[in-house]
Design an enzyme around this catalytic site. Structure first.
Site, mmCIF file in Angstrom:
data_model
loop_
_atom_site.group_PDB
_atom_site.id
_atom_site.type_symbol
_atom_site.label_atom_id
_atom_site.label_comp_id
_atom_site.label_asym_id
_atom_site.label_seq_id
_atom_site.Cartn_x
_atom_site.Cartn_y
_atom_site.Cartn_z
ATOM 1 N N THR A 8 0.873 -1.178 0.000
ATOM 2 C CA THR A 8 0.000 0.000 0.000
ATOM 3 C C THR A 8 0.909 1.226 0.000
ATOM 4 O O THR A 8 1.593 1.492 0.987
ATOM 5 C CB THR A 8 -0.924 0.014 1.225
ATOM 6 O OG1 THR A 8 -1.795 -1.123 1.165
ATOM 7 C CG2 THR A 8 -1.772 1.282 1.247
ATOM 8 N N LYS B 295 -7.831 1.375 -2.727
ATOM 9 C CA LYS B 295 -7.443 1.031 -1.357
ATOM 10 C C LYS B 295 -7.457 2.272 -0.463
ATOM 11 O O LYS B 295 -7.980 2.242 0.657
ATOM 12 C CB LYS B 295 -6.049 0.400 -1.365
ATOM 13 C CG LYS B 295 -5.416 0.144 0.014
ATOM 14 C CD LYS B 295 -6.114 -0.969 0.761
ATOM 15 C CE LYS B 295 -5.524 -1.205 2.159
ATOM 16 N NZ LYS B 295 -4.209 -1.844 2.158
ATOM 17 N N LYS C 224 -1.027 5.477 8.522
ATOM 18 C CA LYS C 224 -0.301 5.475 7.240
ATOM 19 C C LYS C 224 -1.275 5.635 6.074
ATOM 20 O O LYS C 224 -1.062 6.458 5.173
ATOM 21 C CB LYS C 224 0.476 4.161 7.086
ATOM 22 C CG LYS C 224 1.105 3.981 5.700
ATOM 23 C CD LYS C 224 1.572 2.551 5.470
ATOM 24 C CE LYS C 224 1.965 2.341 4.017
ATOM 25 N NZ LYS C 224 2.353 0.944 3.717
#
Length: 291
Positions: A87, A162, A237
């Protein structure tokens, strides 16, 4: 299929092990993590990539992805696919894909949802950006490592999906924790709160599947002392990535921005680091209106 796998930590290790268990020839490289069962150890990332039909990466951030890609792309055979399951920021995903394509390779950005448990069980969901041809080539591997793979569009679309999904998740978890804390202070029983909201217009995945209140709803990390299924620092994050993307795209995301700020405070200044992201509930319980 001959597969190179770079990044064999908590997520990458079980994913590579599942590919090896399914009969694929997997060569792996990691700076620190041990080799999973069935995976052949390479001395470097380029060595893991040599002769592979697909090279999979699972790395901590975009800067490391760019560095690893710069090493492995020249070592890969023409027509192979570089499939990044990290990611990372959308700009890094697109830059790496462009470099791979210029070298005659296929490229996919394929971040995952499902956590360490999903990696081990082979039940991850992959959100995939890249060409249809590259997606078709790697699809059999997605079927082994996960239960669903959605081709979201061209390069960067997997990361975009995502990031947007997890921005929703961060915002809804905060709202769910706030609501439980408010219900407590109003004298409303938590089970009654769950019974109403989980079947009314306030329902969400955060409430119905991952309830932050211990002993309420299905089993969740709240029932295990908030030991992380998805750590607060990982949510931070992803929320920071969402705001980086919003800045790049000139998108107004005030709730995402506030969620990022709250998780930053929780992780960096309070006791959130190393706890599940749903541990926002005891945080709000202990706070007052103008703390």
């Amino acid at each position: 299929m001959k597969i190179g796998f770079v990044g064999l930590g908590n997520m990458g290790g079980p994913m590579a092990a599942n590919l090896a268990k399914a009969g694929h020839e997997v060569t792996g490289f990691d700076l620190a993590a041990p080799m999973p069962e069935g995976v052949t150890k390479a001395a470097s990332a380029p060595e893991a990539a040599q002769g592979a039909e697909v090279v999979i990466t699972m790395l901590p951030n975009g800067a490391i992805l760019r560095a690893v890609a710069a090493e492995v792309i020249p070592a890969m055979q023409s027509g192979a696919v570089l499939c990044d399951c990290s990611t990372v920021d959308v700009d890094s995903a697109r830059a790496v894909a462009a470099d791979a394509q210029a070298a005659g390779l296929g490229a996919l950005d394929a971040p995952v949802s499902g956590g360490v448990g999903g990696a081990g069980a082979g039940t991850l969901t992959f959100m995939v950006g890249g060409s249809s041809a590259a997606f078709e080539k790697v699809s059999p591997l997605f079927d082994i490592m996960g239960q669903k793979a959605v081709h979201c569009g061209e390069s960067g679309a997997g990361q975009a999906a995502k990031i947007c999904n997890n921005m929703i998740l961060g915002v809804t978890m905060i709202a769910t924790c706030e609501a439980f804390a408010l219900a407590d202070k109003l004298g409303l029983d938590r089970q009654k709160m769950f019974d109403v909201v989980s079947t009314s217009s306030g329902y969400s995945w955060s409430m119905n599947a991952y309830c932050p209140a211990p002993g309420v709803g299905p089993t969740s990390p709240a029932d295990n002392g908030y030991k992380p299924g998805f750590a607060a620092e990982l949510m931070l994050k992803d929320l920071r990535l969402s705001q980086q993307a919003a800045e790049s795209a000139d998108a107004d995301t005030p709730m995402g921005e506030l969620a990022a700020a709250l998780y930053a405070r929780f992780v960096d200044e309070e006791d959130g680091k190393g706890r599940d992201f749903s541990a926002m509930l005891p945080r709000f319980e202990a706070r007052h209106r103008h703390d």
